[in-house]
Design an enzyme around this catalytic site. Structure first.
Site, PDB file in Angstrom:
ATOM      1  N   ASN A 136       0.823  -1.219   0.000  1.00  0.00           N
ATOM      2  CA  ASN A 136       0.000   0.000   0.000  1.00  0.00           C
ATOM      3  C   ASN A 136       0.857   1.269   0.000  1.00  0.00           C
ATOM      4  O   ASN A 136       0.349   2.364   0.192  1.00  0.00           O
ATOM      5  CB  ASN A 136      -0.949   0.003   1.215  1.00  0.00           C
ATOM      6  CG  ASN A 136      -0.200   0.009   2.546  1.00  0.00           C
ATOM      7  OD1 ASN A 136       1.033   0.082   2.580  1.00  0.00           O
ATOM      8  ND2 ASN A 136      -0.933  -0.056   3.646  1.00  0.00           N
ATOM      9  N   HIS A 138       3.365   1.962   2.114  1.00  0.00           N
ATOM     10  CA  HIS A 138       3.879   2.396   3.412  1.00  0.00           C
ATOM     11  C   HIS A 138       5.400   2.233   3.501  1.00  0.00           C
ATOM     12  O   HIS A 138       6.000   1.421   2.810  1.00  0.00           O
ATOM     13  CB  HIS A 138       3.161   1.687   4.575  1.00  0.00           C
ATOM     14  CG  HIS A 138       3.512   0.255   4.791  1.00  0.00           C
ATOM     15  ND1 HIS A 138       2.685  -0.616   5.468  1.00  0.00           N
ATOM     16  CD2 HIS A 138       4.591  -0.495   4.437  1.00  0.00           C
ATOM     17  CE1 HIS A 138       3.247  -1.806   5.516  1.00  0.00           C
ATOM     18  NE2 HIS A 138       4.410  -1.759   4.894  1.00  0.00           N
TER      19      HIS A 138
HETATM   20  P1  PGA Z   1       8.327  -6.973   2.695  1.00  0.00           P
HETATM   21  O1  PGA Z   1       7.615  -5.811   3.481  1.00  0.00           O
HETATM   22  O2  PGA Z   1       9.787  -6.609   2.633  1.00  0.00           O
HETATM   23  O3  PGA Z   1       8.086  -8.201   3.491  1.00  0.00           O
HETATM   24  O4  PGA Z   1       7.732  -6.996   1.322  1.00  0.00           O
HETATM   25  C1  PGA Z   1       7.888  -4.497   3.153  1.00  0.00           C
HETATM   26  C2  PGA Z   1       7.068  -3.572   3.993  1.00  0.00           C
HETATM   27  O5  PGA Z   1       5.910  -3.891   4.309  1.00  0.00           O
HETATM   28  O6  PGA Z   1       7.565  -2.497   4.329  1.00  0.00           O
END
Ligand code: PGA
Length: 241
Positions: A136, A138
Site C-alpha cells: 500500500n 507504506h
Molecule cells: P516486505 O515488506 O519486505 O516483506 O515486502 C515491506 C514492507 O511492508 O515495508
C-alpha cells in the site's frame, strides 16, 4: 531521488550491502536504521558475509530499528527486535549498547516515542536508513494518510499490512498496531535506501516513484529527497515509464 534497476534479487541485495559497508568504512560512527520484512533478508545475509570477508568494523556505529509490532513480546520469532538481533546485529558483532529499538510491550506509547525521538536527536540524526515498501506504499508503519510531518508514533495497521505481517510469525499472532519512525525522520535521514523486488511491488513502485507526491502513497515523499536511492529488480520496476 535516484533509481537503480537490477536483473535479479541478489544484485540489489549485494549493492545495498556494499552501501552499508561503504557508509561505515567512511564514517565508523555512522548512525544506521534498519527495516525488517522479506525484502532486506538477502541484503543482511550478504552484508554479514562481506563484513566478515572484509573484516569490517561495526563497533562504533549506532543502529535504530524502523518499527515494531505493539503487544508482541520482543523475543518472539517474527518481531523486528528478534529479527534484527538474530539476522543482523549478533552476526555483525553489534552490541546491545549500540542499538535502540522500539519496545513493543511498552505501557506508555507516548514516552516510548519521545525516547526514540530524543535518542535520534542525540545521535545527530540518521546517516543511512534502509527501508522496504509495503503493497500500500507504506514505509515502516507509515500507512496511507499519515502526515509527512510525524516523528515516532503508533499506528493502526491497514488490512494489507496485517495480512502480510502475519507471514513473519511462525504461529498466528494477534497484531493490530505498530510503532514506527515517522516520515519526518525518514525524510531527514541523510541517505534513504529503498529496496523493492518482485512483480507484486511493480504497481506501488510506479505510483511511489512516478505518481503524485501524496500522503496516500507514503513512499512518494521520497521523490523530494535528494538522498533517496531506490534499488529494485526488473520485476518491481516493470511498470516504470
Ligand atoms: P516486505 O515488506 O519486505 O516483506 O515486502 C515491506 C514492507 O511492508 O515495508
Amino acid at each position: 531521488m535516484q533509481r537503480q534497476i537490477f536483473d535479479d534479487y541478489e544484485s540489489p541485495s549485494s549493492a545495498a550491502a556494499d552501501l552499508v559497508l561503504e557508509t561505515v568504512s567512511q564514517n565508523p560512527g555512522a548512525v544506521l536504521c534498519f527495516a525488517t520484512g522479506n525484502t532486506p533478508v538477502g541484503t543482511y545475509r550478504l552484508l554479514i558475509e562481506k563484513a566478515h570477508a572484509r573484516q569490517a568494523d561495526f563497533s562504533q556505529c549506532f543502529c535504530f530499528g524502523l518499527d515494531e509490532w505493539v503487544g508482541v513480546p520482543p523475543e518472539k520469532s517474527g518481531t523486528c527486535h528478534q529479527i534484527l538481533h538474530e539476522q543482523l546485529f549478533k552476526p555483525l558483532g553489534v552490541r546491545g549498547t549500540q542499538v535502540h529499538l522500539f519496545d513493543g510491550m511498552t505501557d506508555d506509547i507516548s514516552a516510548e516515542c519521545r525516547r526514540m525521538n530524543e535518542m535520534i536527536r542525540q545521535k545527530g540524526g540518521i546517516d543511512l536508513m534502509l527501508v522496504g515498501i509495503g503493497l500500500n506504499g507504506h514505509i515502516g508503519f507509515n500507512e496511507p494518510g499519515c502526515s509527512p510531518e510525524l516523528e515516532a508514533h503508533d499506528q493502526e495497521l491497514h488490512e494489507s499490512t496485517l495480512a502480510s505481517g502475519q507471514h513473519y510469525f511462525n504461529e498466528p499472532t494477534p497484531i493490530a498496531k505498530g510503532l514506527t519512525l515517522g516520515l519526518a525522520q525518514v525524510r531527514a535521514a541523510r541517505t534513504v535506501l529503498l529496496l523493492a523486488n518482485g512483480a507484486g511491488k511493480a504497481s506501488i513502485i510506479q505510483k511511489a516513484l512516478e505518481g503524485p507526491v501524496t500522503p496516500e502513497v507514503p513512499a512518494s515523499h521520497l521523490q523530494q529527497h535528494k538522498g533517496a536511492l531506490v534499488m529494485m529488480d526488473k520485476a518491481a520496476a516493470a511498470q516504470l515509464t
